[in-house]
Design a protein around this motif. Structure first.
Motif, mmCIF file in Angstrom:
data_model
loop_
_atom_site.group_PDB
_atom_site.id
_atom_site.type_symbol
_atom_site.label_atom_id
_atom_site.label_comp_id
_atom_site.label_asym_id
_atom_site.label_seq_id
_atom_site.Cartn_x
_atom_site.Cartn_y
_atom_site.Cartn_z
ATOM 1 N N UNK A 168 -22.720 2.221 -54.684
ATOM 2 C CA UNK A 168 -23.384 3.210 -53.947
ATOM 3 C C UNK A 168 -24.795 3.334 -53.997
ATOM 4 N N UNK A 169 -25.476 3.937 -53.400
ATOM 5 C CA UNK A 169 -26.836 3.727 -53.264
ATOM 6 C C UNK A 169 -27.746 4.241 -54.503
ATOM 7 N N UNK A 170 -28.857 3.934 -54.682
ATOM 8 C CA UNK A 170 -29.478 4.628 -55.968
ATOM 9 C C UNK A 170 -29.547 6.072 -55.873
ATOM 10 N N UNK A 171 -30.006 6.365 -54.668
ATOM 11 C CA UNK A 171 -30.278 7.932 -54.555
ATOM 12 C C UNK A 171 -29.199 8.739 -54.685
ATOM 13 N N UNK A 172 -27.943 8.154 -54.423
ATOM 14 C CA UNK A 172 -26.691 8.799 -54.755
ATOM 15 C C UNK A 172 -26.059 8.845 -56.130
#
Length: 74
Positions: free
Chosen positions: A36-40
């Motif tokens: 998953x993306x760091x923002x997620x």
């Protein structure tokens, strides 16, 4: 005859090395696509204080702009 055999072995080993590096690079790329993306990850967790909720009464909380319904059971 041994000269041809050595050259053939070298080409085979070279091909195996290039294939191994390409396979490893593709596995690294697939793993990065699955993570998953760091923002997620940063926005993916919330904390709810359950001590203020009475048993049997539903409570609504907001997470990422969407409601979360919590029902505390005894």
């Amino acid at each position: 005859m041994s000269n041809e055999t050595n050259r053939r072995d070298f080409i085979g080993y070279s091909f195996a090395a290039v294939a191994a590096v390409g396979g490893a690079a593709s596995l690294v790329g697939m793993k990065q696509a699955w993570d998953p993306l760091p923002s997620v990850l940063a926005g993916g967790f919330t904390t709810v204080d359950l001590s203020t909720i009475k048993a049997g009464e539903p409570e609504t909380f907001v997470w990422r702009g969407k409601p979360i319904f919590v029902l505390k059971k005894t």
